[in-house]
Design a protein around this motif. Structure first.
Motif, PDB file in Angstrom:
ATOM      1  N   ILE A  67      37.640  48.338  39.789  1.00  0.00           N
ATOM      2  CA  ILE A  67      38.362  48.837  41.149  1.00  0.00           C
ATOM      3  C   ILE A  67      39.544  49.771  41.043  1.00  0.00           C
ATOM      4  O   ILE A  67      39.567  50.754  41.763  1.00  0.00           O
ATOM      5  N   VAL A  68      40.373  49.559  40.002  1.00  0.00           N
ATOM      6  CA  VAL A  68      41.529  50.562  39.645  1.00  0.00           C
ATOM      7  C   VAL A  68      40.819  51.913  39.557  1.00  0.00           C
ATOM      8  O   VAL A  68      41.619  52.692  39.842  1.00  0.00           O
ATOM      9  N   LYS A  69      39.921  52.196  38.722  1.00  0.00           N
ATOM     10  CA  LYS A  69      39.279  53.276  38.645  1.00  0.00           C
ATOM     11  C   LYS A  69      39.137  53.982  39.808  1.00  0.00           C
ATOM     12  O   LYS A  69      39.238  55.374  39.993  1.00  0.00           O
ATOM     13  N   ARG A  70      38.489  53.372  40.773  1.00  0.00           N
ATOM     14  CA  ARG A  70      38.110  53.949  42.183  1.00  0.00           C
ATOM     15  C   ARG A  70      39.556  54.285  42.646  1.00  0.00           C
ATOM     16  O   ARG A  70      39.474  55.328  43.482  1.00  0.00           O
ATOM     17  N   TRP A  71      40.624  53.691  42.617  1.00  0.00           N
ATOM     18  CA  TRP A  71      41.788  53.924  43.373  1.00  0.00           C
ATOM     19  C   TRP A  71      42.238  55.150  42.662  1.00  0.00           C
ATOM     20  O   TRP A  71      42.792  55.962  43.390  1.00  0.00           O
ATOM     21  N   ALA A  72      42.246  55.158  41.361  1.00  0.00           N
ATOM     22  CA  ALA A  72      42.920  56.241  40.520  1.00  0.00           C
ATOM     23  C   ALA A  72      42.003  57.728  41.060  1.00  0.00           C
ATOM     24  O   ALA A  72      42.923  58.571  41.096  1.00  0.00           O
ATOM     25  N   GLU A  73      41.078  57.540  41.240  1.00  0.00           N
ATOM     26  CA  GLU A  73      40.214  58.788  41.514  1.00  0.00           C
ATOM     27  C   GLU A  73      40.748  59.626  43.089  1.00  0.00           C
ATOM     28  O   GLU A  73      40.689  60.638  43.008  1.00  0.00           O
ATOM     29  N   ASN A  74      41.036  58.634  43.796  1.00  0.00           N
ATOM     30  CA  ASN A  74      41.799  59.328  45.105  1.00  0.00           C
ATOM     31  C   ASN A  74      42.474  58.098  45.735  1.00  0.00           C
ATOM     32  O   ASN A  74      41.848  57.193  46.442  1.00  0.00           O
ATOM     33  N   PRO A  75      43.769  57.868  45.505  1.00  0.00           N
ATOM     34  CA  PRO A  75      44.402  56.760  45.902  1.00  0.00           C
ATOM     35  C   PRO A  75      44.531  56.879  47.658  1.00  0.00           C
ATOM     36  O   PRO A  75      44.157  55.704  48.101  1.00  0.00           O
ATOM     37  N   ASP A  76      44.714  57.778  48.136  1.00  0.00           N
ATOM     38  CA  ASP A  76      44.841  57.941  49.642  1.00  0.00           C
ATOM     39  C   ASP A  76      43.369  57.513  50.209  1.00  0.00           C
ATOM     40  O   ASP A  76      43.540  56.665  51.216  1.00  0.00           O
ATOM     41  N   ALA A  77      42.485  58.041  49.950  1.00  0.00           N
ATOM     42  CA  ALA A  77      41.172  57.477  50.205  1.00  0.00           C
ATOM     43  C   ALA A  77      40.841  55.972  50.033  1.00  0.00           C
ATOM     44  O   ALA A  77      40.420  55.292  50.807  1.00  0.00           O
ATOM     45  N   PHE A  78      41.363  55.547  48.845  1.00  0.00           N
ATOM     46  CA  PHE A  78      41.226  54.100  48.549  1.00  0.00           C
ATOM     47  C   PHE A  78      41.801  53.283  49.565  1.00  0.00           C
ATOM     48  O   PHE A  78      41.560  52.269  50.014  1.00  0.00           O
ATOM     49  N   ILE A  79      43.277  53.716  50.060  1.00  0.00           N
ATOM     50  CA  ILE A  79      44.029  53.005  50.519  1.00  0.00           C
ATOM     51  C   ILE A  79      43.450  52.976  52.174  1.00  0.00           C
ATOM     52  O   ILE A  79      43.268  52.224  52.902  1.00  0.00           O
ATOM     53  N   ARG A  80      43.083  54.162  52.613  1.00  0.00           N
ATOM     54  CA  ARG A  80      42.475  54.332  53.969  1.00  0.00           C
ATOM     55  C   ARG A  80      41.219  53.512  53.953  1.00  0.00           C
ATOM     56  O   ARG A  80      40.936  52.981  55.119  1.00  0.00           O
ATOM     57  N   ALA A  81      40.436  53.349  53.084  1.00  0.00           N
ATOM     58  CA  ALA A  81      39.451  52.581  53.092  1.00  0.00           C
ATOM     59  C   ALA A  81      39.486  51.062  53.322  1.00  0.00           C
ATOM     60  O   ALA A  81      38.996  50.477  54.033  1.00  0.00           O
ATOM     61  N   LYS A  82      40.836  50.542  52.631  1.00  0.00           N
ATOM     62  CA  LYS A  82      41.232  49.251  52.833  1.00  0.00           C
ATOM     63  C   LYS A  82      41.674  49.043  54.349  1.00  0.00           C
ATOM     64  O   LYS A  82      41.569  48.270  54.839  1.00  0.00           O
ATOM     65  N   ILE A  83      42.221  49.979  54.941  1.00  0.00           N
ATOM     66  CA  ILE A  83      42.649  49.934  56.021  1.00  0.00           C
ATOM     67  C   ILE A  83      41.680  49.908  57.075  1.00  0.00           C
ATOM     68  O   ILE A  83      41.582  49.233  58.147  1.00  0.00           O
ATOM     69  N   ALA A  84      40.621  50.694  56.808  1.00  0.00           N
ATOM     70  CA  ALA A  84      39.315  50.562  57.642  1.00  0.00           C
ATOM     71  C   ALA A  84      38.607  49.175  57.464  1.00  0.00           C
ATOM     72  O   ALA A  84      38.016  48.717  58.512  1.00  0.00           O
ATOM     73  N   GLU A  85      38.487  48.826  56.234  1.00  0.00           N
ATOM     74  CA  GLU A  85      37.921  47.408  55.896  1.00  0.00           C
ATOM     75  C   GLU A  85      38.634  46.332  56.940  1.00  0.00           C
ATOM     76  O   GLU A  85      38.002  45.365  57.706  1.00  0.00           O
ATOM     77  N   PHE A  86      40.033  46.274  56.852  1.00  0.00           N
ATOM     78  CA  PHE A  86      40.782  45.342  57.289  1.00  0.00           C
ATOM     79  C   PHE A  86      40.620  45.609  59.030  1.00  0.00           C
ATOM     80  O   PHE A  86      40.488  44.541  59.755  1.00  0.00           O
ATOM     81  N   ALA A  87      40.775  46.589  59.511  1.00  0.00           N
ATOM     82  CA  ALA A  87      40.472  46.943  60.819  1.00  0.00           C
ATOM     83  C   ALA A  87      39.261  46.294  61.493  1.00  0.00           C
ATOM     84  O   ALA A  87      38.917  46.012  62.599  1.00  0.00           O
ATOM     85  N   GLY A  88      38.102  46.601  60.496  1.00  0.00           N
ATOM     86  CA  GLY A  88      36.872  46.081  61.051  1.00  0.00           C
ATOM     87  C   GLY A  88      36.843  44.641  60.770  1.00  0.00           C
ATOM     88  O   GLY A  88      35.440  44.035  61.241  1.00  0.00           O
ATOM     89  N   GLY A  89      37.688  43.775  60.458  1.00  0.00           N
ATOM     90  CA  GLY A  89      37.367  42.557  60.314  1.00  0.00           C
ATOM     91  C   GLY A  89      37.195  41.874  59.049  1.00  0.00           C
ATOM     92  O   GLY A  89      36.949  40.719  58.726  1.00  0.00           O
ATOM     93  N   ASP A  90      37.078  42.892  57.977  1.00  0.00           N
ATOM     94  CA  ASP A  90      36.679  42.486  56.567  1.00  0.00           C
ATOM     95  C   ASP A  90      38.225  42.029  55.860  1.00  0.00           C
ATOM     96  O   ASP A  90      39.012  42.833  55.664  1.00  0.00           O
ATOM     97  N   ARG A  91      38.128  40.427  55.628  1.00  0.00           N
ATOM     98  CA  ARG A  91      39.430  40.219  55.150  1.00  0.00           C
ATOM     99  C   ARG A  91      39.578  40.116  53.625  1.00  0.00           C
ATOM    100  O   ARG A  91      40.545  39.733  52.881  1.00  0.00           O
ATOM    101  N   GLY A  92      38.562  40.735  53.019  1.00  0.00           N
ATOM    102  CA  GLY A  92      38.598  40.827  51.824  1.00  0.00           C
ATOM    103  C   GLY A  92      38.214  39.512  50.832  1.00  0.00           C
ATOM    104  O   GLY A  92      38.611  39.389  49.633  1.00  0.00           O
ATOM    105  N   ASN A  93      37.485  38.773  51.565  1.00  0.00           N
ATOM    106  CA  ASN A  93      37.286  37.315  50.812  1.00  0.00           C
ATOM    107  C   ASN A  93      36.531  37.521  49.688  1.00  0.00           C
ATOM    108  O   ASN A  93      35.656  38.409  49.551  1.00  0.00           O
ATOM    109  N   PRO A  94      36.763  36.610  48.448  1.00  0.00           N
ATOM    110  CA  PRO A  94      36.005  36.994  47.179  1.00  0.00           C
ATOM    111  C   PRO A  94      34.516  36.167  47.467  1.00  0.00           C
ATOM    112  O   PRO A  94      34.573  35.358  48.441  1.00  0.00           O
ATOM    113  N   VAL A  95      33.544  36.422  46.464  1.00  0.00           N
ATOM    114  CA  VAL A  95      32.297  35.514  46.656  1.00  0.00           C
ATOM    115  C   VAL A  95      32.781  34.229  45.892  1.00  0.00           C
ATOM    116  O   VAL A  95      33.478  34.102  45.002  1.00  0.00           O
TER     117      VAL A  95
END
Length: 291
Positions: A250-278
């Motif tokens: 996951i950190v590797k994905r963040w390092a490739e493009n931190p802004d894109a990673f953060i904005r993807a998290k913003i979109a996930e939470f806005a869409g109702g995905d709470r990031g719950n683990p399996v």
């Protein structure tokens, strides 16, 4: 057990602050199983003594000690008690921590300060008592407990907690750079989701604030599993030890493009995905049995 499996624990004296419950208790039991003698220090003295008694009943050596990681005198007294019972301390684990939940604007400054004092400065206080002794003799091992929340952004519902855990990771890495050339090892345990009772005492400062998790790539683990991962990582000479190696992917994905990673998290939470683990079936069964 082979000597490789036992190292660096066989014959070692270990002091664990926050060693009575959850991950700390399981680490205490695991290290004892691998041949270490334990000083289990905790603000809950009865629980510390109970964990120590469990180790002794299994044939190990352990002592339970009261300790308040927020108080330098209490830390010094705990170290002195551990040394009196076991001898020189070889391994120090700073495992005390607290969690909270809520929108950042709802969390009082005193709570931001408390979390930093507990999660970050608590580890520094205890380390500074034993570090001079470790350096003087050119051996020793400091272990700090952080979190996935300090590795990459997702914990928007507990910003002070995430910041404090990021500080622990930074401190651990820099201590390793300084200490390891002098013979003192440093490791940082970074748990992801773990089934412990830490949230039972958690304060939520915002009504109905969702607890945001590290993502569906992660799995809820048992504290016993985390204790084995940490112990094996220490045995293998690792510095940063995530409970699940997926954290580094996951950190590797963040390092490739931190802004894109953060904005993807913003979109996930806005869409109702709470990031719950399996939740693995084995853990589901335990959760069901606990109800």
């Amino acid at each position: 057990m082979t000597s490789t499996h036992q190292a660096p624990f066989a014959g070692a004296n270990a002091l664990i602050f926050g060693g009575a419950k959850g991950i700390g208790r399981c680490v205490s039991l695991e290290w004892a199983k691998r041949g270490a003698r334990l000083a289990v220090a905790d603000i809950d003295e009865a629980a510390a003594k109970a964990t120590a008694e469990e180790i002794v009943a299994a044939g190990g050596k352990a002592v339970g000690i009261a300790a308040n990681i927020m108080n330098e005198a209490s830390i010094a007294a705990a170290v002195a008690s551990a040394e009196a019972a076991l001898g020189e301390i070889d391994i120090l684990m700073n495992n005390v921590g607290g969690m909270l939940n809520g929108h950042p604007e709802d969390i009082p400054m005193k709570e931001w300060q408390r979390i930093v004092e507990l999660n970050y400065l608590g580890s520094a206080r205890a380390s500074l008592v034993l570090l001079p002794k470790f350096l003087a003799r050119g051996s020793g091992h400091i272990v700090n407990t952080a979190s996935f929340a300090g590795l990459y952004p997702y914990a928007a519902s507990r910003v002070p907690y995430a910041a404090s855990k990021a500080a622990v990771i930074s401190m651990s890495q820099n201590l390793a750079v300084y200490c390891e050339p002098q013979g003192v090892r440093v490791s940082c345990l970074m748990p992801g989701p773990v089934m412990t009772g830490v949230m039972d005492s958690m304060t939520s400062w915002t009504e109905d604030c969702p607890m945001r998790g590290p993502g569906k790539e992660t799995s809820l683990m048992l504290p016993e599993e985390v204790a084995v991962v940490l112990s094996d990582g220490m045995r293998d000479g690792r510095i940063l030890i995530p409970s699940d190696p997926v954290a580094f992917d996951i950190v590797k994905r963040w390092a490739e493009n931190p802004d894109a990673f953060i904005r993807a998290k913003i979109a996930e939470f806005a869409g109702g995905d709470r990031g719950n683990p399996v939740i693995p079936d084995a853990v589901k069964a335990l959760i069901g049995g606990a109800k």
